[in-house]
Design a protein around this motif. Structure first.
Motif, PDB file in Angstrom:
ATOM      1  N   GLU A   1     -18.606 -33.969  39.027  1.00  0.00           N
ATOM      2  CA  GLU A   1     -18.162 -34.841  40.097  1.00  0.00           C
ATOM      3  C   GLU A   1     -17.603 -33.980  41.231  1.00  0.00           C
ATOM      4  N   THR A   2     -17.742 -34.427  42.434  1.00  0.00           N
ATOM      5  CA  THR A   2     -17.135 -33.754  43.573  1.00  0.00           C
ATOM      6  C   THR A   2     -15.919 -34.560  43.994  1.00  0.00           C
ATOM      7  N   VAL A   3     -14.761 -33.935  43.886  1.00  0.00           N
ATOM      8  CA  VAL A   3     -13.517 -34.624  44.221  1.00  0.00           C
ATOM      9  C   VAL A   3     -12.746 -33.806  45.245  1.00  0.00           C
ATOM     10  N   ALA A   4     -11.769 -34.432  45.861  1.00  0.00           N
ATOM     11  CA  ALA A   4     -10.931 -33.762  46.863  1.00  0.00           C
ATOM     12  C   ALA A   4      -9.553 -33.514  46.280  1.00  0.00           C
ATOM     13  N   GLY A   5      -9.067 -32.300  46.424  1.00  0.00           N
ATOM     14  CA  GLY A   5      -7.753 -31.977  45.901  1.00  0.00           C
ATOM     15  C   GLY A   5      -7.272 -30.632  46.398  1.00  0.00           C
ATOM     16  N   ILE A   6      -6.216 -30.124  45.796  1.00  0.00           N
ATOM     17  CA  ILE A   6      -5.654 -28.825  46.144  1.00  0.00           C
ATOM     18  C   ILE A   6      -5.510 -28.002  44.870  1.00  0.00           C
ATOM     19  N   GLU A   7      -5.195 -26.733  45.028  1.00  0.00           N
ATOM     20  CA  GLU A   7      -4.918 -25.869  43.884  1.00  0.00           C
ATOM     21  C   GLU A   7      -3.419 -25.608  43.819  1.00  0.00           C
ATOM     22  N   VAL A   8      -2.855 -25.819  42.646  1.00  0.00           N
ATOM     23  CA  VAL A   8      -1.417 -25.640  42.451  1.00  0.00           C
ATOM     24  C   VAL A   8      -1.195 -24.646  41.319  1.00  0.00           C
ATOM     25  N   MET A   9      -0.502 -23.571  41.628  1.00  0.00           N
ATOM     26  CA  MET A   9      -0.141 -22.601  40.595  1.00  0.00           C
ATOM     27  C   MET A   9       1.360 -22.717  40.332  1.00  0.00           C
ATOM     28  N   ILE A  10       1.715 -22.980  39.087  1.00  0.00           N
ATOM     29  CA  ILE A  10       3.117 -23.148  38.695  1.00  0.00           C
ATOM     30  C   ILE A  10       3.645 -21.825  38.165  1.00  0.00           C
ATOM     31  N   ALA A  11       4.750 -21.366  38.726  1.00  0.00           N
ATOM     32  CA  ALA A  11       5.424 -20.159  38.232  1.00  0.00           C
ATOM     33  C   ALA A  11       6.682 -20.616  37.507  1.00  0.00           C
ATOM     34  N   PHE A  12       6.676 -20.489  36.193  1.00  0.00           N
ATOM     35  CA  PHE A  12       7.714 -21.081  35.344  1.00  0.00           C
ATOM     36  C   PHE A  12       8.611 -19.982  34.772  1.00  0.00           C
ATOM     37  N   ASP A  13       9.900 -20.079  35.068  1.00  0.00           N
ATOM     38  CA  ASP A  13      10.887 -19.121  34.591  1.00  0.00           C
ATOM     39  C   ASP A  13      11.190 -19.376  33.109  1.00  0.00           C
ATOM     40  N   VAL A  14      10.947 -18.362  32.268  1.00  0.00           N
ATOM     41  CA  VAL A  14      11.272 -18.496  30.843  1.00  0.00           C
ATOM     42  C   VAL A  14      12.273 -17.406  30.432  1.00  0.00           C
ATOM     43  N   SER A  15      13.144 -17.034  31.350  1.00  0.00           N
ATOM     44  CA  SER A  15      14.199 -16.075  31.019  1.00  0.00           C
ATOM     45  C   SER A  15      15.246 -16.760  30.147  1.00  0.00           C
ATOM     46  N   ASN A  16      16.092 -15.972  29.506  1.00  0.00           N
ATOM     47  CA  ASN A  16      17.108 -16.515  28.600  1.00  0.00           C
ATOM     48  C   ASN A  16      18.030 -17.515  29.290  1.00  0.00           C
ATOM     49  N   SER A  17      18.277 -17.315  30.577  1.00  0.00           N
ATOM     50  CA  SER A  17      19.190 -18.202  31.293  1.00  0.00           C
ATOM     51  C   SER A  17      18.669 -19.627  31.369  1.00  0.00           C
ATOM     52  N   MET A  18      17.356 -19.822  31.162  1.00  0.00           N
ATOM     53  CA  MET A  18      16.785 -21.173  31.195  1.00  0.00           C
ATOM     54  C   MET A  18      17.159 -21.971  29.952  1.00  0.00           C
ATOM     55  N   LEU A  19      17.742 -21.295  28.950  1.00  0.00           N
ATOM     56  CA  LEU A  19      18.224 -22.016  27.771  1.00  0.00           C
ATOM     57  C   LEU A  19      19.573 -22.677  28.019  1.00  0.00           C
ATOM     58  N   ALA A  20      20.240 -22.277  29.102  1.00  0.00           N
ATOM     59  CA  ALA A  20      21.550 -22.832  29.426  1.00  0.00           C
ATOM     60  C   ALA A  20      21.417 -24.272  29.905  1.00  0.00           C
ATOM     61  N   SER A  21      22.533 -24.972  29.901  1.00  0.00           N
ATOM     62  CA  SER A  21      22.538 -26.373  30.327  1.00  0.00           C
ATOM     63  C   SER A  21      22.150 -26.493  31.793  1.00  0.00           C
ATOM     64  N   SER A  22      21.464 -27.559  32.119  1.00  0.00           N
ATOM     65  CA  SER A  22      21.066 -27.807  33.510  1.00  0.00           C
ATOM     66  C   SER A  22      22.173 -28.508  34.291  1.00  0.00           C
ATOM     67  N   THR A  23      23.286 -28.836  33.624  1.00  0.00           N
ATOM     68  CA  THR A  23      24.421 -29.494  34.273  1.00  0.00           C
ATOM     69  C   THR A  23      25.697 -28.705  34.003  1.00  0.00           C
ATOM     70  N   ASP A  24      26.823 -29.220  34.466  1.00  0.00           N
ATOM     71  CA  ASP A  24      28.106 -28.560  34.220  1.00  0.00           C
ATOM     72  C   ASP A  24      28.527 -28.649  32.758  1.00  0.00           C
TER      73      ASP A  24
END
Length: 345
Positions: free
Chosen positions: A85-108
């Motif tokens: 099929e020919t469709v219209a769209g964009i290309e999205v590359m996700i850069a995802f941080d997986v450092s240890n600090s990402m294990l910390a809480s996202s809130t206070d």
């Protein structure tokens, strides 16, 4: 085209001849035991209700039902085909941080939802809204690597999200510049397709120059958007393992990781994109709206038409033969036992 969703289960069909041989051996053993009491023709008169042929009929019915059930489990399909099929769209590359600090809480709250889990949930929802676009994933910590290349297979992409964890990276740290560079290399060479990098991180950059990398991406026509995770107050970083405590520095003090919102905003501005706080209720809407500002470009999209499931046919076969087996009794039929089919009167 005819195939199976679970073809490895067809090996269970070996059970059919195995049970058939076991039945034959059991009948042979029974015959030998009866012969100890006398000639079989004489003994047969002592068991007038015992049928000579019903057991064979019943085992045949059961083996056919077993084979049909195995086919049901293997899920036969027919009619599967591939079309473009020919469709219209964009290309999205996700850069995802997986450092240890990402294990910390996202809130206070130190016991709140981790930044990693919040980012995964947000990404899963976002993939559900990028229907005609292509997406790729780069993960990074002290270094960066491509987790999966640009694809339109969002189902597989969502499966990869559940596997993201700091243990996937040998070297810890946060090299945002390398992640942006790796993401830039993941796009197609077609300059007519509009491109965007979505950087998901707490912005604790310990390596390289992220702002310069974002500027370079913008010069190549690639928009850089940043999703920030964490809070300004900071949160401790849990050690791997259940109730293992938190990371500490050389002096034994608990390490707090904070969201560097200033750096995240500067990276987004340098890349011609926007910064959104991942904790915001409208973060996903803002991000998707920003991607919608990019003009859609036509590209070939390979679509797979799933084959029609055929297992109901075999399910009915199994059910019919099992029902027949229930009504076929081991003893002789009162009507048919009066008829001798094999000798003349």
């Amino acid at each position: 085209m005819f195939d199976f969703a679970n073809p490895y289960l067809l090996f269970l069909l070996w059970l059919v001849p195995l049970f058939a041989v076991a039945y034959w051996l059991a009948r042979r053993s029974r015959r030998k035991r009866l012969q100890k009491f006398g000639h079989l023709d004489v003994i047969a008169h002592l068991m007038p209700e015992a049928s000579k042929y019903k057991p064979a009929i019943k085992i045949t019915l059961r083996l056919i039902a077993l084979a049909a059930i195995i086919f049901v489990l293997a899920r036969p399909r027919a009619g599967e085909k591939e079309h473009d099929e020919t469709v219209a769209g964009i290309e999205v590359m996700i850069a995802f941080d997986v450092s240890n600090s990402m294990l910390a809480s996202s809130t206070d709250d130190a016991n709140g939802t981790s930044r990693l889990d919040r980012a995964r949930l947000m990404l899963e929802k976002m993939l559900g809204r990028l229907t005609n676009d292509k997406v790729g994933l780069v993960i990074f910590a002290g270094s960066a690597k491509v987790q999966f290349p640009m694809t339109t297979d969002f189902y597989t992409a969502k499966m990869y999200l559940n596997e993201l964890h700091p243990s996937m990276m040998t070297y810890q740290g946060t090299s945002i510049a390398e992640a942006i560079g790796m993401a830039m290399n993941g796009f197609s060479p077609d300059e007519n397709i509009h491109k965007a990098i979505i950087l998901i991180t707490d912005s604790e950059d310990h390596e390289g120059d992220a702002i310069e990398a974002a500027k370079m991406a913008k010069e190549k026509g690639i928009q850089v958007d940043v999703v920030g995770l964490g809070s300004a107050k900071g949160a401790p970083i849990p050690l791997p393992g259940s109730n293992a405590g938190y990371f500490t520095d050389a002096q034994g003090q608990m390490v707090l990781t904070t969201l560097n919102e200033k750096l995240a905003t500067e990276i987004a501005q340098a890349g011609g994109g926007i910064f959104v706080n991942g904790a915001s209720s409208d973060a996903l809407d803002k991000l998707v709206d920003q991607l919608e500002t990019l003009q859609k470009s036509e590209f070939k999209h390979v679509s797979y038409s799933a084959g029609a499931e055929q297992f109901p046919v075999f399910a009915w076969i199994a059910l019919i033969f099992l029902v027949i087996d229930v009504f076929v009794l081991d003893r002789k039929n009162n009507i048919l036992k009066k008829i001798n089919f094999f000798t003349k009167k």
